[in-house]
Design a protein around this motif. Structure first.
Motif, short mmCIF file in Angstrom:
data_model
loop_
_atom_site.label_atom_id
_atom_site.label_comp_id
_atom_site.label_asym_id
_atom_site.label_seq_id
_atom_site.Cartn_x
_atom_site.Cartn_y
_atom_site.Cartn_z
N ASP A 44 50.31 48.01 46.77
CA ASP A 44 50.21 49.41 47.23
C ASP A 44 50.83 49.59 48.61
N ASP B 25 42.50 48.49 49.57
CA ASP B 25 41.69 47.99 48.46
C ASP B 25 41.41 46.50 48.71
N HIS C 204 40.68 44.23 46.78
CA HIS C 204 41.32 43.42 45.75
C HIS C 204 42.74 43.03 46.15
N ASN C 205 43.43 43.94 46.82
CA ASN C 205 44.80 43.65 47.27
C ASN C 205 44.81 42.55 48.33
#
Length: 249
Positions: free
Chosen positions: A105, A209, A211-212
């Motif tokens: 992202d 995020d 998770h990133n």
């Protein structure tokens, strides 16, 4: 009275001449010693050169032997520097930047491109510095190639005055030094420290995020392990570097 003066004058001349002869005699003795030493040394040199001559390696070409005689030219150093530029091209030409933008992202900007390239330059630098002085030369050459590329890309972004471009490059240089220190600390610490370095550099401490960040950390650690397993011969001579795709992280 005149006779006494005459004899005194003769005695004075005799003293001067005697002193001069003594000086000349000592000079002659010193000269003989120097001459003797030179002859002795020449004989020693001739003796050494006669019995200790080594055959020239077949690998030393005439050109290479010439370069060795020139004090300011280092043949091996030149090859390592050239290798640094090749390794940088392995980054700039082989990394899928669009995949990075999508998976993490990240915006499609010059800053994102630089941050990704900088990260890979750092990973290669970590591996290179394990090779002592040669590794240091290699690392410096990779970084030199990066700045040459940055200069060309900045010029293509649009017209601008020279002082402005220099300021931008200076800012990037200072940011990169700070990023390298943070990555060094992160790779030697736990995942939280490394994730913090990524968050500050790539996301500028803005919302991200988790998770990133986790995916980023795992990808970096696996890629560093791959580079760490690379032999010195492959690091300095291999045609390609094995860059892991993000999905395998």
């Amino acid at each position: 009275m005149n006779t006494i003066k005459f004899f005194n004058h003769v005695l004075g001349l005799r003293t001067v001449l005697y002193g001069s002869l003594q000086k000349n005699a000592s000079r002659i003795c010193c000269s003989n010693k120097i001459l003797h030493n030179n002859v002795y040394n020449q004989r020693n040199v001739q003796f050494i050169s006669t019995y200790e001559v080594k055959n020239v390696s077949k690998e030393d070409s005439i050109f290479k032997k010439f370069l060795k005689k020139v004090p300011f030219v280092n043949f091996d150093s030149m090859k390592i520097k050239a290798r640094g530029y090749v390794l940088y091209e392995e980054i700039a030409d082989k990394i899928d930047y669009m995949e990075y933008f999508k998976e993490f992202d990240l915006p499609d900007t010059f800053y994102s491109w630089f941050s990704i390239t900088e990260l890979y330059v750092w990973m290669l630098s970590v591996r290179a510095m394990a090779e002592g002085e040669d590794g240091k030369i290699l690392r410096n050459s990779i970084i030199e190639a990066l700045w040459a590329d940055v200069g060309q890309r900045i010029k293509k972004l649009g017209p601008g005055n020279t002082s402005s471009l220099k300021t931008q490059v200076q800012e990037l240089s200072e940011q990169m030094q700070a990023a390298f220190i943070a990555y060094d600390e992160g790779i030697q610490s736990d995942d939280i420290v490394l994730a913090g370095a990524i968050w500050r550099r790539f996301y500028k401490m803005e919302h991200v995020d988790p998770h990133n960040l986790d995916k980023f950390v795992r990808h970096i650690r696996k890629q560093v392990c791959v580079l760490d397993s690379l032999s010195k011969d492959n690091l300095f001579k291999a045609n390609t570097i094995n860059w892991l795709p993000i999905e395998n992280s």
